[in-house]
Write an enzyme that holds these catalytic residues in place. Structure first.
Site, mmCIF file in Angstrom:
data_model
loop_
_atom_site.group_PDB
_atom_site.id
_atom_site.type_symbol
_atom_site.label_atom_id
_atom_site.label_comp_id
_atom_site.label_asym_id
_atom_site.label_seq_id
_atom_site.Cartn_x
_atom_site.Cartn_y
_atom_site.Cartn_z
ATOM 1 N N HIS A 114 84.960 28.066 29.042
ATOM 2 C CA HIS A 114 83.614 27.987 28.967
ATOM 3 C C HIS A 114 82.687 28.776 28.012
ATOM 4 O O HIS A 114 81.824 28.341 27.164
ATOM 5 C CB HIS A 114 82.917 28.069 30.484
ATOM 6 N N GLU A 115 83.145 30.241 28.292
ATOM 7 C CA GLU A 115 82.322 31.147 27.675
ATOM 8 C C GLU A 115 83.021 30.906 25.960
ATOM 9 O O GLU A 115 82.180 31.114 24.868
ATOM 10 C CB GLU A 115 82.600 32.478 28.012
ATOM 11 N N HIS A 157 80.933 28.426 24.104
ATOM 12 C CA HIS A 157 79.520 28.957 23.630
ATOM 13 C C HIS A 157 80.116 29.841 22.307
ATOM 14 O O HIS A 157 79.330 29.837 21.133
ATOM 15 C CB HIS A 157 78.915 29.922 24.498
ATOM 16 N N HIS A 187 80.293 27.792 19.503
ATOM 17 C CA HIS A 187 78.990 27.225 18.937
ATOM 18 C C HIS A 187 78.476 28.228 17.883
ATOM 19 O O HIS A 187 77.673 27.816 16.836
ATOM 20 C CB HIS A 187 78.245 27.173 20.224
#
Length: 675
Positions: free
Chosen positions: A467-468, A471, A474
């Site tokens: 999940h991290e 990010h 991104h």
């Protein structure tokens, strides 16, 4: 001249952490604010007529050194803080708030911005330039530029007080987390706990020169304890200790601070002409207004609640049958859920953990990024770190060009707040023909290696890492001209799409085969385990959905109504949770006072965005599944239309360009087993 006020003469212009002294920070903030003011004055006093270049663009590139300093300081204040640093934070936050207000409340500057904005239709701007102009204008108009002088000074007061209160809120939560320990010396009290958890607790006791075992409220200690400890009274003690952080009437109590923050936000919104803080915030979100958010949350609630109630009844019956428990309490939930999961799927974290050595999982995330986006991650050792546990990587594309610097910081320690997050030490932007590449960091709190074992992750921690890392991608793949539109600078209810979509690869046999190997034997995770991971993915999804929705509804209760009428924060919270409650209330506990996401971080009126983005991520991943989870064409579309574009266009436009259509919630409901 401080090292923090000049260009860093380091490899890839990375932060020179080891050369920074705590006493350097405040003078550097003062100096960098002064430099930024000179840059702003140059825009205001430009004798030429206002243009996009000499006003809007110049404004976006101003204060670069100050932004860089702020990111270094506040990132370390979350990941490697101390009392002295927290004191500096309290001193510099008001200075930054004042400077920010000096810009947005400056009439002469606003006149120039407005002059450009009024001729936007004749300027032939690119989509990115048009977005920047719109955002700059709104940043003034939405933050007080149109107010009278007395109202402007009131706004300054509110903003300064809010900045300080948010810092104190976080400091109190961290202090309460650090202040509690459960020290056990009787072996029967650690019955049921995994060997690795016991070993970590023994190491902690040894470090404090004590016998037995020490457990803390840090997640790698707390979560296994309430999930596996057979002693119900001790689970209760731990759960209540976690739930009453900052709710104990002591010097670290957050009750008044929480109410003050909510009231000041409301007052600020009213001052700016908005009905509530939520009306103000949501105007610049995909969801647009509080009614839309509430109907989104309540619609999901209606679909998830019957499933949640069924699951809770099943769990209650199971606990009764197993241990004769008549009433399930909050400290029983994780314990009996884990036992029921083992019974239904013959699968538990202890069986899975040997296949998820941290280093392998991290390399798995790197491999997935390589297969999808052509990235390679090479650990390198000749740049500064802020702590010896941090790992640093050069990230390059398929042509060998530098894409980003990546910092990975994975273990709990005293100066680090709980949880997991992505952040950046340097933004990406393009200036004078040079594409400045970003420096991105992932910070988590995973179980540390012990004398006999490496760091082995629970499956939940595996999805957290992915999940991290989503990010992180991104941020790393950002490719925009302007710093304020780069990377994760997107509408808040769009920011969780790249992170949540990455979690999907953790459930795919094709992806797991790349990194899920036994830390001792090297054997790839057995296919039956993979099938069980997939089968159990929607286990108690109704209850999990209800929990997420309860947080979103609590956030909206605080921020979409007038909070001045709240007198009892506990009673208010209880009422907000009413439609989502399964377990009996615990009188000593209150979540609001340690709800850092909304009272310290940036999620106020935005907690719903996790669920909102889940709709997007389930729909996006359905597209990958349709074409192949490593399909280069779909990955390129995702990279080019979403990951690299930052906030340069409206999120729904970007999403439709990637997907060819608007997202449908059906993919989420199907994945969650709710339809």
């Amino acid at each position: 001249m401080s090292i923090l006020t000049k260009h860093f003469d380091t490899k890839h212009n990375t932060a020179p952490f080891s050369q920074i002294k705590l006493e350097d920070y405040k003078p550097a903030f003062i100096e960098n604010i002064a430099v930024a003011k000179v840059e702003i004055d140059a825009i205001i006093n430009n004798p030429e007529a206002p243009t996009f270049e000499n006003t809007i663009e110049a404004l976006d590139f101003s204060g670069n050194a100050l932004d860089r300093l702020s990111s270094i300081f506040f990132n370390l204040n979350s990941a490697e803080t101390c009392e002295e640093m927290q004191k500096i934070a309290q001193e510099v936050s008001p200075l930054l708030t004042e400077f920010s207000n000096d810009i947005t409340l400056n009439e002469d500057l606003f006149k120039r911005v407005k002059a450009v904005y009024e001729q936007k239709d004749r300027l032939n701007l690119s989509p990115e330039q048009a977005t920047l102009l719109d955002k700059k204008f709104k940043n003034f108009s939405r933050n007080g530029a149109l107010l009278s002088e007395d109202k402007k000074s009131k706004l300054r007061e509110i903003d300064t007080e809010l900045a300080k209160l948010k810092l104190t809120f976080g400091e109190n939560v961290l202090a309460e987390t650090n202040n509690y320990q459960l020290h056990l010396t009787d072996e029967k009290d650690v019955s049921g706990l995994p060997e690795g958890t016991i070993e970590a607790a023994r190491s902690l006791a040894k470090a404090q020169e004590k016998e037995g075992w020490i457990f803390t409220l840090d997640f790698p200690s707390y979560i296994p304890f309430v999930t596996y400890a057979d002693n119900r009274e001790l689970r209760k003690e731990m759960a209540i200790a976690a739930g009453k952080k900052a709710f104990q009437g002591n010097e670290f109590d957050n009750k008044d601070i929480t109410l003050k923050i909510a009231r000041l936000r409301h007052e600020r919104a009213n001052l700016l002409g908005y009905e509530t803080h939520s009306h103000f915030v949501l105007e610049e979100r995909m969801a647009q207004n509080p009614d839309k958010v509430k109907s989104f949350l309540n619609d999901l609630l209606a679909k998830a609640k019957p499933a949640a109630q069924r699951e809770f009844a099943e769990l209650t019956a199971f606990a009764k049958e197993l241990d004769g428990i008549d009433q399930l309490e909050k400290w029983d939930g994780a314990y009996y859920s884990e036992k029921l999961k083992q019974k239904l799927f013959n699968l538990d974290d202890e069986k899975l953990k040997p296949y998820f050595q941290l280093e392998n999982v991290l390399n798995g995330a790197f491999t997935v990024a390589n297969k999808l986006f052509g990235l390679t991650f090479t650990e390198f050792f000749d740049i500064d770190k802020y702590h010896e546990e941090v790992m640093t990587y050069e990230v390059k594309d398929e042509f060998g060009e530098l894409v980003a610097i990546f910092y990975a910081d994975f273990f709990p320690r005293k100066g680090k707040r709980n949880g997991a997050w992505m952040t950046s030490f340097k933004s990406q932007y393009i200036k004078d023909g040079k594409n400045e590449r970003p420096h991105i960091s992932n910070v988590c709190n995973f179980t540390k290696p012990t004398e006999t074992k490496p760091s082995l992750l629970t499956f939940n921690e595996v999805t957290t890492l992915f999940h991290e890392f989503g990010h992180g991608l991104h941020g790393m793949l950002a490719n925009t001209t302007y710093p304020s539109l780069s990377g994760t600078s997107v509408f808040w209810d769009f920011v969780e799409l790249p992170s949540q979509v990455m979690e999907n690869w953790c459930y795919e046999p094709e992806a797991l085969a790349l990194f899920a190997t036994h830390y001792l034997t090297g054997e790839i995770i057995p296919q039956e385990y993979v099938e069980k991971i997939k089968e159990s993915a929607s286990f108690q999804e109704g209850m999990a959905t209800l929990r997420q929705l309860s947080f979103g509804l609590l956030d909206m209760a605080f921020h979409s109504n007038n909070p001045t009428e709240i007198t009892d924060i506990k009673a208010f919270e209880k009422a907000a949770f009413e439609g989502t409650t399964l377990y009996p209330d615990v009188a000593e506990n209150c979540m609001s006072v340690s709800f850092s996401h909304i009272f310290q971080g940036g999620y106020s009126s935005g907690y719903y965005s996790y669920k909102w983005a889940e709709v997007l991520d389930a729909d996006a991943f359905a597209y990958f599944q349709e074409k192949g989870i490593f399909n280069k064409e779909v990955a390129a579309k995702f990279k080019d239309n979403i990951l690299s574009k930052g906030g340069t266009e409206l999120p729904m436009e970007l999403y439709k360009r990637f997907r060819g259509q608007e997202p449908s919630p059906d993919a989420l409901l199907k994945r969650a087993g709710l339809i």
